[in-house]
Design a protein around this motif. Structure first.
Motif, short mmCIF file in Angstrom:
data_model
loop_
_atom_site.label_atom_id
_atom_site.label_comp_id
_atom_site.label_asym_id
_atom_site.label_seq_id
_atom_site.Cartn_x
_atom_site.Cartn_y
_atom_site.Cartn_z
N SER A 49 -14.76 -18.46 77.15
CA SER A 49 -13.48 -18.85 77.74
C SER A 49 -13.17 -20.33 77.55
O SER A 49 -12.04 -20.75 77.78
CB SER A 49 -13.43 -18.47 79.22
N GLU A 50 -14.12 -21.12 77.08
CA GLU A 50 -13.84 -22.54 76.80
C GLU A 50 -12.80 -22.68 75.69
O GLU A 50 -12.19 -23.74 75.54
CB GLU A 50 -15.11 -23.30 76.45
N HIS A 51 -12.55 -21.62 74.93
CA HIS A 51 -11.57 -21.64 73.84
C HIS A 51 -10.20 -21.09 74.26
O HIS A 51 -9.30 -20.96 73.43
CB HIS A 51 -12.08 -20.83 72.64
N THR A 52 -10.04 -20.77 75.55
CA THR A 52 -8.81 -20.13 76.04
C THR A 52 -7.56 -20.93 75.68
O THR A 52 -6.60 -20.38 75.13
CB THR A 52 -8.87 -19.90 77.56
N ASP A 53 -7.57 -22.22 75.98
CA ASP A 53 -6.37 -23.04 75.72
C ASP A 53 -5.98 -23.03 74.26
O ASP A 53 -4.80 -22.91 73.91
CB ASP A 53 -6.58 -24.48 76.21
N ARG A 54 -6.97 -23.15 73.39
CA ARG A 54 -6.69 -23.18 71.94
C ARG A 54 -6.03 -21.88 71.50
O ARG A 54 -5.03 -21.89 70.79
CB ARG A 54 -7.99 -23.39 71.16
N PHE A 55 -6.58 -20.74 71.93
CA PHE A 55 -6.03 -19.47 71.47
C PHE A 55 -4.69 -19.15 72.13
O PHE A 55 -3.81 -18.56 71.50
CB PHE A 55 -7.04 -18.34 71.65
N LYS A 56 -4.50 -19.56 73.38
CA LYS A 56 -3.20 -19.35 74.02
C LYS A 56 -2.12 -20.18 73.33
O LYS A 56 -0.99 -19.75 73.18
CB LYS A 56 -3.28 -19.63 75.51
N GLU A 57 -2.50 -21.39 72.91
CA GLU A 57 -1.56 -22.24 72.17
C GLU A 57 -1.19 -21.58 70.83
O GLU A 57 -0.01 -21.54 70.45
CB GLU A 57 -2.19 -23.61 71.92
N LEU A 58 -2.18 -21.03 70.13
CA LEU A 58 -1.90 -20.34 68.86
C LEU A 58 -1.04 -19.10 69.10
O LEU A 58 -0.17 -18.79 68.27
CB LEU A 58 -3.21 -19.95 68.16
N LEU A 59 -1.24 -18.41 70.21
CA LEU A 59 -0.42 -17.25 70.55
C LEU A 59 1.03 -17.66 70.74
O LEU A 59 1.95 -17.01 70.22
CB LEU A 59 -0.97 -16.58 71.82
N GLU A 60 1.26 -18.75 71.45
CA GLU A 60 2.62 -19.24 71.70
C GLU A 60 3.29 -19.72 70.42
O GLU A 60 4.48 -19.51 70.22
CB GLU A 60 2.61 -20.34 72.74
N GLU A 61 2.53 -20.38 69.54
CA GLU A 61 3.08 -20.90 68.28
C GLU A 61 3.50 -19.78 67.34
O GLU A 61 4.41 -19.94 66.53
CB GLU A 61 2.06 -21.78 67.58
N LYS A 62 2.79 -18.66 67.36
CA LYS A 62 3.06 -17.50 66.50
C LYS A 62 2.94 -17.81 65.02
O LYS A 62 3.48 -17.11 64.18
CB LYS A 62 4.42 -16.90 66.82
N ASN A 63 2.23 -18.88 64.66
CA ASN A 63 2.03 -19.23 63.26
C ASN A 63 0.80 -18.52 62.70
O ASN A 63 -0.17 -18.30 63.42
CB ASN A 63 1.83 -20.75 63.10
N GLU A 64 0.85 -18.21 61.42
CA GLU A 64 -0.32 -17.63 60.78
C GLU A 64 -1.41 -18.69 60.65
O GLU A 64 -1.13 -19.85 60.37
CB GLU A 64 0.02 -17.10 59.39
N GLN A 65 -2.63 -18.26 60.84
CA GLN A 65 -3.80 -19.11 60.69
C GLN A 65 -4.62 -18.58 59.51
O GLN A 65 -4.63 -17.38 59.24
CB GLN A 65 -4.68 -19.05 61.95
N VAL A 66 -5.31 -19.47 58.83
CA VAL A 66 -6.25 -19.05 57.79
C VAL A 66 -7.59 -18.85 58.48
O VAL A 66 -8.12 -19.76 59.11
CB VAL A 66 -6.37 -20.09 56.66
N LEU A 67 -8.10 -17.63 58.39
CA LEU A 67 -9.40 -17.29 58.96
C LEU A 67 -10.36 -16.99 57.82
O LEU A 67 -9.97 -16.39 56.81
CB LEU A 67 -9.31 -16.05 59.84
N VAL A 68 -11.59 -17.41 57.98
CA VAL A 68 -12.66 -17.03 57.06
C VAL A 68 -13.66 -16.27 57.90
O VAL A 68 -14.24 -16.81 58.84
CB VAL A 68 -13.31 -18.27 56.40
N VAL A 69 -13.80 -14.98 57.59
CA VAL A 69 -14.64 -14.11 58.41
C VAL A 69 -15.73 -13.46 57.56
O VAL A 69 -15.56 -13.24 56.36
CB VAL A 69 -13.81 -13.01 59.10
#
Length: 148
Positions: A49-69
């Motif tokens: 949950s320490e990453h909550t703010d980062r992911f909520k911000e990305l959710l609000e921005e609705k921009n595509e992210q480059v993921l390497v999985v």
């Protein structure tokens, strides 16, 4: 649909020093190939949950992210996706579930390999030296360096 285990995930970010890949430590995760003919994929990652703010911000921005999985096993070749955060759910035990939706991109174009090989040949390498240097540089292209 086909479901796989998500074993590692990095998210690209760009700053004044260029592109960097931040490793997001996973508690667990799934990757779903929707097999819809459109190359659509879903990823669910369970992270601290320490990453909550980062992911909520990305959710609000609705921009595509480059993921390497990395899927199934750590030894598999990482795959690149362009994906957006679709949902962030707070769970028990200080975890969040982050749902991504996106498309798989070309993992490693042949142009990278040709460029590497040309540079090494220009350096005068051949035989076993060429093979070792080529393999080393190709893996560096394939696996982005994690930095924060």
């Amino acid at each position: 649909m086909k479901t796989f285990k998500l074993v590692s995930m990095k998210i690209a970010r760009t700053d004044e020093n260029g592109r960097h890949y931040d490793e997001i430590p996973l508690q667990d995760g799934l990757v779903i190939n929707k097999k819809d003919g459109e190359n659509d994929w879903l990823l669910e990652s369970l992270v601290s949950s320490e990453h909550t703010d980062r992911f909520k911000e990305l959710l609000e921005e609705k921009n595509e992210q480059v993921l390497v999985v990395t899927i199934s096993k750590r030894t598999n070749t990482p795959a690149k996706l362009k994906a957006s955060v679709r949902n962030v759910v707070e769970l028990e035990n200080n975890l969040i579930s982050v749902l991504f939706s996106g498309k798989m991109t070309a993992n490693r174009p042949f142009g990278d390999a040709e460029k590497i090989l040309t540079e090494l040949l220009d350096e005068g390498l051949d035989g076993e030296d060429l093979l070792q240097a080529f393999s080393s540089k190709l893996h560096k292209v394939q696996e982005p360096v994690s930095s924060k």
